[in-house]
Design a protein around this motif. Structure first.
Motif, mmCIF file in Angstrom:
data_model
loop_
_atom_site.group_PDB
_atom_site.id
_atom_site.type_symbol
_atom_site.label_atom_id
_atom_site.label_comp_id
_atom_site.label_asym_id
_atom_site.label_seq_id
_atom_site.Cartn_x
_atom_site.Cartn_y
_atom_site.Cartn_z
ATOM 1 N N ASN A 85 0.533 -0.996 -0.400
ATOM 2 C CA ASN A 85 0.456 0.085 0.099
ATOM 3 C C ASN A 85 0.838 1.349 0.173
ATOM 4 O OD1 ASN A 85 -2.340 -1.568 0.292
ATOM 5 N ND2 ASN A 85 -2.569 -1.586 1.580
ATOM 6 N N LYS A 86 1.930 0.838 1.033
ATOM 7 C CA LYS A 86 2.949 2.410 1.056
ATOM 8 C C LYS A 86 3.454 2.905 -0.775
ATOM 9 C CE LYS A 86 6.340 1.804 3.197
ATOM 10 N NZ LYS A 86 7.404 1.893 4.733
ATOM 11 N N ARG A 87 3.727 1.810 -1.395
ATOM 12 C CA ARG A 87 4.210 1.756 -2.734
ATOM 13 C C ARG A 87 2.896 2.654 -4.312
ATOM 14 N NH1 ARG A 87 9.648 -0.518 -2.739
ATOM 15 N NH2 ARG A 87 9.815 -1.615 -0.684
ATOM 16 N N LYS A 88 2.163 2.453 -2.795
ATOM 17 C CA LYS A 88 0.417 3.107 -4.251
ATOM 18 C C LYS A 88 0.586 1.562 -4.582
ATOM 19 C CE LYS A 88 1.733 7.244 -4.366
ATOM 20 N NZ LYS A 88 2.527 9.016 -5.233
ATOM 21 N N MET B 26 -2.479 -1.906 -5.429
ATOM 22 C CA MET B 26 -3.726 -1.975 -5.587
ATOM 23 C C MET B 26 -3.741 -3.591 -5.015
ATOM 24 S SD MET B 26 -6.639 -1.006 -7.948
ATOM 25 C CE MET B 26 -6.395 -2.118 -9.038
ATOM 26 N N VAL C 299 1.216 -2.573 -9.525
ATOM 27 C CA VAL C 299 1.900 -1.645 -8.406
ATOM 28 C C VAL C 299 3.226 -1.313 -9.440
ATOM 29 C CG1 VAL C 299 4.026 -1.129 -6.311
ATOM 30 C CG2 VAL C 299 2.543 -3.471 -6.596
ATOM 31 N N ASN D 75 8.160 2.758 -8.181
ATOM 32 C CA ASN D 75 7.769 2.496 -6.795
ATOM 33 C C ASN D 75 9.047 0.650 -6.115
ATOM 34 O OD1 ASN D 75 6.467 4.879 -7.052
ATOM 35 N ND2 ASN D 75 4.277 3.827 -6.647
ATOM 36 N N VAL E 208 -0.409 8.109 -14.874
ATOM 37 C CA VAL E 208 -0.441 8.765 -13.614
ATOM 38 C C VAL E 208 -0.911 10.077 -12.088
ATOM 39 C CG1 VAL E 208 2.480 8.240 -14.246
ATOM 40 C CG2 VAL E 208 1.024 10.729 -14.249
ATOM 41 N N SER E 209 -0.915 9.903 -11.179
ATOM 42 C CA SER E 209 -1.507 10.763 -10.515
ATOM 43 C C SER E 209 -1.158 12.571 -10.882
ATOM 44 C CB SER E 209 -2.062 10.344 -8.831
ATOM 45 O OG SER E 209 -0.775 10.591 -8.575
ATOM 46 N N VAL F 86 2.440 13.084 -8.843
ATOM 47 C CA VAL F 86 3.635 12.309 -10.174
ATOM 48 C C VAL F 86 3.719 13.118 -11.104
ATOM 49 C CG1 VAL F 86 4.391 10.686 -10.463
ATOM 50 C CG2 VAL F 86 2.714 10.394 -8.944
#
Length: 754
Positions: A682-685, A687, A704, A708, A736-737, A740
């Motif tokens: 989760n820390k590495r974004k 799912m 992932v 990351n 990407v978000s 980012v």
């Protein structure tokens, strides 16, 4: 055999030609009258059928005495040491050297300097030896995760394998990976519990681990006489005899009766062996249920049937380092592992749309051989071939089905690690090497009569890239030579050029994989290389339609430049196979048709580097609707430049976004580490899309972003005490978000000095 075939050939043609001729007509008259019914020769004549049967019996007998085996295991389980002993007892080498021995010679199978220094096996070395009139081809495989392509390639061409387990370490993470690969390629296997002389050796613990973690349906076919320092020999549970190994190198095998203190244990373990095998073998089950004493030969045959059917794994024991238990293991290879004709191999018929074809494995059929490994030797490229069907002779012409090239075989050799001996021909079931054949690994060779390819091995995509450059300018030639060689040898190692910085980029399966290549370059080619930071391959795309109308006009005396392009760009619907689509919707002759290819070329060139972060633009459709040209000043260059500027003009209006590679990551780790591992994902974004239980292990599937995932193998090992493992393959490029994207664009502007 060749002479006999040649002799019967003419008679066979005549027979097949005149089979429909009536006794009154002469063959000549029949030919003129057109009465000949030409038919293919089938099992028509008894004599020819008998001849063919004799031939078949001949080659079947010779192939039954061939074994193609691999030895694979976890790092440091002792597989190279085991191979060294096998070579010694079969008479291939005359003295034993250890992997990290004090004499500095190193093991026979570790032929690269780097391997001897680090004490690890990097390349699969192929060797053949003979034991009790049987020919055994052995492929020694690496145990490091980063070299799994070597293991996969070796397993692809084997008929059976020995899985080496350490009696102290037990079933470790890499043992599980190797076992999974053996399952994928349907390889029957034996297990060998090694290092019984070490402190804390417990073969029964390892056997239970193999049943629990590897889901092996297995039982011991031997029990040790003493353990640790007292380990002195083995009891064979099939023949109920004790074996002791005398002599300085354990080469004298002495057969005695079972020691009285082990009688009860031997009977109990033999009964367990019979029970386990009879669960998967009906013939033995009948004897077992009728409570009759089971003859040794019946038990041996039942173990062989169950092992070849991959329903049972016989477990052998010993200590390769102390020269104990290797000869019975070799006997086990002959007794329980299949010969080439007992394994069904499939090929794909390219002329029938990749239809599956079962190969007979006979030398009488058309040649089908797979190049499973390439090496750059002293005399040019050395290609290892596994022959599945037919015969290959020195001087023959063979066809590479993948490229369609016809090649002559200049030299045929049989390999023994890095030494070779010349042979005149190789037949089905053998592993040979040829010189001077230009191909890539995974190519299939035939004699030209069929268009078969062996199912190509699944080659994972490289997951990591590094920028690399030679330290000194004058070593450029060797630098590129090294990269070319490594690329041909290893399909998971890729080399590319970064168009922005002009740097050479190497991609591979992980940090150790790329480090080893950098190190090999330094040793074998004397090229010192500097390595940059790891990087990810981003892409750009647009999200809405935008119009362009651009006029490129330049007048500088003499012929000028004039070109005008009008049209629009729009995003392609998701899931469309093409990355860039160019459509010409010009009506009339506003732009002469001979300039349209130059316009397309200009747009494709412009799309190679988007204006956000300079990465290629994908999923875009460019439509040309109108334009203008000049009778004198218009040229291909003018229109190409016009389209490049037009693309840049409308690109920002099309709301571009950055896409990053998202990886499908499959993790397998003991359940007790589930909290920290999922928290880290989760820390590495990442799912998480799937969570399953497999025995004591937890299997998590997640998507992932690759950006990351750097250093993840180290992080996972430290989180799971080295028990976790993961596989990662490319899934898709996803948007990407926003945060980012801003970060990436700002970093790109900084490097451009804006």
């Amino acid at each position: 055999m060749a002479a006999r075939t040649a002799r019967s050939h003419g008679a066979r043609i005549l027979y097949s030609l005149f089979v429909g001729v009536t006794p009154q007509t002469t063959p000549a008259a029949a030919l003129i009258a057109g009465k000949v019914k030409i038919r293919h020769f089938s099992a028509g004549s008894a004599a020819a059928a008998r001849l063919r049967e004799e031939k078949e019996v001949g080659w079947k007998d010779s192939l039954q005495k061939v074994r193609n085996i691999g030895i694979s295991a976890h790092i440091d389980s002792g597989k190279t040491t085991l191979t060294e002993r096998v070579l010694y007892y079969t008479g291939r080498i005359h003295e034993i050297h250890e992997v990290r021995g004090k004499d500095g010679v190193g093991a026979k199978m570790d032929s690269m300097d780097l391997e001897r220094e680090k004490g690890i096996t990097i390349q699969s070395a192929a060797t053949y030896c003979s034991w009790k009139d049987y020919q055994v081809n052995i492929i020694d495989t690496p145990g490091h995760v980063d070299f799994t392509i070597e293991v996969e390639r070796a397993l692809r061409v084997l008929d059976g394998a020995i899985l080496v387990l350490c009696s102290v370490g037990g079933v470790q993470s890499q043992s599980i990976t190797v076992d999974r690969q053996m399952r994928r390629y349907e390889v029957p296997r034996l297990a060998f519990i090694n290092k019984l002389d070490r402190m804390g050796a417990d073969p029964w613990k390892v056997l239970n681990q193999a049943r629990a973690k590897l889901r092996h349906h297995s039982a011991a076919v031997q029990i040790p006489i003493g353990l640790e320092e007292e380990f002195s020999g083995l009891v064979d549970l099939v023949n109920m005899k004790a074996y002791y190994f005398h002599g300085s190198s354990g080469d004298k095998v002495v057969t005695e009766d079972i020691p009285s203190n082990l009688d009860a244990l031997a009977l109990e373990k033999r009964r367990e062996l019979i029970e386990v095998v009879s669960e998967v073998d009906d013939k033995l089950a009948e004897l077992f249920l009728s409570d009759e004493p089971i003859p040794n030969s019946e038990l041996e045959e039942a173990i062989r049937r169950a092992t070849i059917a991959r329903k049972f794994v016989p477990v052998f024991m010993g200590s390769a380092f102390k020269n104990k238990g290797v000869q019975p293991l070799l006997d086990g290879v002959l007794s329980y592992l299949p010969c080439p004709i007992e394994v069904s191999n499939y090929a794909l018929d390219q002329s029938k749309g990749e239809e599956k074809v079962t190969l007979s494995g006979s030398p009488a059929g058309p040649l089908v051989a797979l190049a499973f490994k390439l090496e750059e030797g002293r005399f040019g490229q050395l290609t290892y071939l596994r022959i599945y069907e037919g015969i290959i002779k020195k001087g023959d012409f063979i066809v590479n089905v993948n490229t369609g090239k016809k090649i002559k075989v200049p030299r045929l050799v049989r390999m023994h690690s890095n030494e070779m001996e010349d042979i005149q021909q190789g037949h089905a079931g053998q592993i040979v090497a040829v010189f001077g054949v230009d191909c890539a690994s995974g190519d299939t060779f035939t004699d030209g009569s069929v268009r078969y390819t062996m199912t190509s091995m699944s080659i994972p995509e490289p997951v990591m890239s590094l920028a690399i450059s030679a330290v000194s300018k004058d070593s450029g030639g060797n630098f590129s030579k090294a990269l070319n060689r490594f690329q041909r040898e290893d399909p998971t190692f890729r080399v590319g050029l970064d168009p922005e910085s002009g740097q050479t980029i190497i991609s591979g399966m992980g940090e150790l994989h790329l480090d080893i290549y950098v190190e090999r370059m330094r040793r074998e080619y004397k090229v010192d290389a500097t390595v940059g930071k790891p990087r990810v391959n981003f892409r750009e795309t647009i999200t809405q339609r935008a119009e362009f109308d651009y006029l490129h006009k330049k007048q500088s005396g003499g012929q000028g430049q004039y070109g005008r392009v009008i049209g629009y760009v729009e995003p392609l619907p998701s899931g469309s196979g093409t990355k860039l689509e160019f459509e010409n919707m010009l009506i009339g002759q506003a732009i002469p048709s001979n300039f349209v290819p130059a316009i397309e070329k200009g747009f494709r060139e412009a799309a190679n580097s988007g204006s956000l972060i300079g990465h290629p633009v994908e999923n875009i459709r460019i439509v040309l609707t109108d334009g203008a040209s000049h009778a004198v000043d218009s040229s291909e260059l003018a229109f190409k430049l016009a389209s490049i500027y037009a693309f840049r003009q409308c690109y920002t209006a099309a709301k571009p976004v950055i896409l990053e590679p998202v990886m499908l990551v499959e993790l397998k780790f003991p359940t007790e580490f589930q909290g920290p591992v999922t928290g880290d994902i989760n820390k590495r974004k990442g799912m998480i899309v799937g969570n399953d239980q497999d025995g004591d292990d937890c299997v998590v599937t997640a998507h992932v972003p690759l950006n990351n995932m750097f250093g993840y193998s180290t992080a996972l090992r430290s989180m799971t005490q080295g028990k976790g493992e993961f596989t990662m393959e490319y899934l898709e490029h996803a948007q990407v978000s926003q945060d980012v994207q801003t970060q990436l664009v700002n970093a790109y502007k900084l490097t451009k000095g804006e």
